[in-house]
Design an enzyme around this catalytic site. Structure first.
Site, mmCIF file in Angstrom:
data_model
loop_
_atom_site.group_PDB
_atom_site.id
_atom_site.type_symbol
_atom_site.label_atom_id
_atom_site.label_comp_id
_atom_site.label_asym_id
_atom_site.label_seq_id
_atom_site.Cartn_x
_atom_site.Cartn_y
_atom_site.Cartn_z
ATOM 1 N N GLY A 1 6.694 14.401 0.924
ATOM 2 C CA GLY A 1 6.611 14.899 -0.445
ATOM 3 C C GLY A 1 5.582 15.996 -0.633
ATOM 4 O O GLY A 1 4.825 16.344 0.271
ATOM 5 N N ARG B 1 0.363 18.702 -2.177
ATOM 6 C CA ARG B 1 -0.604 19.600 -2.826
ATOM 7 C C ARG B 1 0.104 20.741 -3.549
ATOM 8 O O ARG B 1 -0.433 21.846 -3.680
ATOM 9 C CB ARG B 1 -1.572 20.160 -1.796
ATOM 10 C CG ARG B 1 -0.874 20.840 -0.624
ATOM 11 C CD ARG B 1 -1.864 21.458 0.301
ATOM 12 N NE ARG B 1 -1.197 21.957 1.498
ATOM 13 C CZ ARG B 1 -1.811 22.697 2.409
ATOM 14 N NH1 ARG B 1 -3.069 23.010 2.256
ATOM 15 N NH2 ARG B 1 -1.158 23.125 3.461
ATOM 16 N N ASP C 1 -6.547 16.057 0.348
ATOM 17 C CA ASP C 1 -7.309 16.293 -0.878
ATOM 18 C C ASP C 1 -6.549 17.165 -1.873
ATOM 19 O O ASP C 1 -7.056 17.475 -2.949
ATOM 20 C CB ASP C 1 -8.670 16.923 -0.568
ATOM 21 C CG ASP C 1 -8.557 18.248 0.200
ATOM 22 O OD1 ASP C 1 -7.446 18.817 0.263
ATOM 23 O OD2 ASP C 1 -9.581 18.711 0.736
ATOM 24 N N ASP D 1 11.590 18.515 7.003
ATOM 25 C CA ASP D 1 11.009 18.672 5.662
ATOM 26 C C ASP D 1 10.623 20.118 5.377
ATOM 27 O O ASP D 1 10.218 20.439 4.258
ATOM 28 C CB ASP D 1 9.798 17.756 5.480
ATOM 29 C CG ASP D 1 8.745 17.944 6.552
ATOM 30 O OD1 ASP D 1 9.024 17.574 7.709
ATOM 31 O OD2 ASP D 1 7.655 18.453 6.250
ATOM 32 N N ASP E 1 7.517 27.360 3.221
ATOM 33 C CA ASP E 1 6.461 26.566 3.856
ATOM 34 C C ASP E 1 5.892 27.296 5.069
ATOM 35 O O ASP E 1 5.995 26.850 6.213
ATOM 36 C CB ASP E 1 6.981 25.179 4.239
ATOM 37 C CG ASP E 1 7.204 24.289 3.019
ATOM 38 O OD1 ASP E 1 6.828 24.719 1.906
ATOM 39 O OD2 ASP E 1 7.748 23.192 3.161
#
Length: 559
Positions: free
Chosen positions: A153, A156, A188, A312, A322
């Site tokens: 998923g 960020r 994070d 993905d 990506d």
């Protein structure tokens, strides 16, 4: 070739990008392309109105199931395609490091004066939302380096909404590096300057915002953690759905959600497929397979290695997105691996065609529960046709790179011969083809090259160079009434003079980390017209031999 024969390379090594994919236009109604837009909506004085004139919508919300749990608590999500997730603003002060004027004006219909507004910087960094925005994080899974990785998923990234511009084009607007989501796992939710600069320069991105917020990273996973600075990119795509979007639903047995998502993707992005066609999923698979083969062949034609070809990261629309540890091959090498995290070379440039086949197999596995036995047999036959589809497109692209017209069996041998010479001599991939498009045939036959033709000079050191030239000239001679100028014009239109080499990106990153964004701007401008010789780019050495320090550069998945 040393390790791969060219035949194996053609069959296995596809590398392909659907840079120019025929997209169906999205329309709210049949008169979409004819509707008139209120220009004041796009060009109002934002300084006075205090608002950013970019209204987003969310057709996705109306059509697809949403996670019933609110908030960014990291969790396993069930029976949904998206989760609501609010971006986490970067700590101020913020710097608008770069903006794409092309995306601003030609995709988002905005006037360049909008970037002077402080609200704009907040909106494109996650501190404030555009009108109509409902931030979402997409749930998907994927096979990573050949193994099922479970739920992944958007860890960020936040999908802000959809924008339909004055041309009727529908674009999905997304922030990357904008904070935690339910899919952040141990991350994070942030991105750093070095990865964000690369993402901005290669994707269809609007903006790059940099902050002073500290972000801790281990760039090469060797225990050396360093403090870097956070950054956010606002990027766009026609769709962010990927093979892993379907895989997760099949793996968890959510077949009703799978069918809903698949029907939505077909309706919105594959409009030529009839929604009532009983074989629509077979036709969809065939279309994705064809476009993926073309994508990878196009990657190869420009020497591009994606770096992380997991399911993905593979688009259902066969577009490239990506951008992580990607790289453009310099010296021709079928074993080129841009990603230092890829120890086994699974995603080398010469393996990407095979990886495309693997990913398509996983797509078919995801579709299998929705197919009858006959439809599954048809789809398996379609899958077996992938190598031929790829090879044919690869052949077409490389013929164009050499200026060939028509179709002769000898062409394949001439292409293979040239790649063998390039591999043996370590000739530069991009500039060998570009300089072949710039040199006259008489100069090529003489084999004596000026310093500016450095790639051809390297190639000419091979003992069989003159043999190849004679074969090449014979192939060109069959094109009646073809002048040097006509051939050069054809070839220069498909052989870029500039690509984003790692050393160029690294030079821009080093400056950006010192708050100098001039080279990010120069590269963005240069790469808008990669086939045209540009004075500033020439002064910067973007078409020159790579500097010696470039050989030591490493890029990893850390970002």
């Amino acid at each position: 070739m040393t390790k791969h024969s060219f035949t194996l390379f053609l069959f296995l090594s596809a590398v392909a990008i659907a840079t120019f994919r025929d997209e169906q236009e999205f329309c709210e109604n049949e008169s979409c392309n004819e509707r008139e837009f209120d220009k004041s909506h796009f060009y109002s004085n934002v300084k006075h109105c205090g608002e950013i004139p970019l209204a987003l919508s969310h057709k996705l919300l109306d059509a697809l199931p949403l996670d019933e749990v609110d908030g960014n608590v990291i969790r396993t999500v069930k029976r949904s395609v998206f989760s609501e997730s609010q971006p986490s603003p970067l700590k101020e002060p913020l710097t608008l490091a770069a903006v794409s004027q092309d995306v601003l004006r030609n995709i988002l219909d905005l006037n360049e004066s909008v970037i002077q507004n402080e609200e704009f910087v907040r909106c494109v960094s996650g501190g404030k939302l555009f009108p109509g925005s409902v931030p979402l994080a997409h749930r998907y899974g994927g096979h990573q380096f050949g193994y099922w990785a479970g739920q992944l998923g958007d860890g960020r990234a936040h999908l802000l909404g959809e924008y339909t511009n004055r041309k009727g084009e529908r674009w999905e607007v997304q922030l990357k590096g904008s904070g935690k989501t339910p899919y952040s796992r141990s991350g994070d939710g942030r991105a750093v300057i070095r990865s964000s600069v690369r993402e901005f320069l290669r994707s269809e991105a609007l903006s790059l915002v940099v902050s002073e917020e500290p972000v801790w990273r281990d760039p090469f996973y060797n225990g050396s953690v360093i403090k870097e600075r956070g950054a956010v990119v606002l990027r766009l795509a026609k769709s962010w759905f990927r093979i892993g979007s379907l895989e997760i639903l099949t793996r968890t047995g959510e077949l009703d959600v799978l069918r809903t998502l698949l029907d939505f993707v077909i309706k919105e992005h594959f409009k030529s497929i009839g929604t009532n066609d009983p074989d629509k999923y077979v036709v969809f698979f065939s279309r994705v397979l064809n476009e993926t083969a073309h994508l990878i062949a196009h990657w190869m034609s420009v020497g591009f290695a994606h770096g992380v070809c997991n399911t993905d990261n593979f688009s259902l629309l066969s577009i490239t997105f990506d951008y992580g540890p990607f790289g453009f091959m310099e010296s021709y090498d079928p074993n080129f691996v841009p990603n230092t995290s890829d120890d086994e070379g699974r995603y080398s440039i010469g393996a990407q065609a095979n990886v495309g086949l693997f990913n398509l197999q996983k797509l078919l596995e995801a579709l299998k529960p929705l197919l009858t036995s006959d439809q599954l047999s048809q789809s398996q036959q379609i899958l077996r046709e992938y190598p031929q589809i790829y090879h044919q497109r690869f052949h077409e692209l490389f013929k164009a790179k050499l200026g060939f017209l028509g179709n002769e069996e000898k062409d394949s041998y001439v292409i293979a011969f040239l790649l063998k010479l390039m591999e043996d001599t370590g000739a530069d991939f991009t500039m060998t083809f570009r300089q072949l498009s710039e040199v006259t045939l008489s100069r090529l036959q003489k084999g004596s090259f000026a310093p500016s033709l450095w790639a051809l000079s390297d190639l000419s050191s091979h003992k069989h160079f003159r043999d190849w030239v004679q074969l090449y000239l014979q192939c060109l001679s069959r094109i009646m009434s073809d002048s040097d100028e006509e051939r050069q014009h054809r070839m220069q239109g498909v052989n870029p003079r500039y690509v984003l080499r790692n050393w160029m990106a690294e030079s821009a990153i080093r400056k950006a980390e010192k708050n100098d964004y001039s080279e990010v701007t120069l590269l963005q401008k240069t790469l808008m017209e990669p086939f045209m010789e540009q004075e500033e780019a020439e002064r910067a050495g973007y078409a020159s031999k790579p500097p010696s320090w470039a050989q030591q550069l490493r890029v990893s998945c850390s970002s």
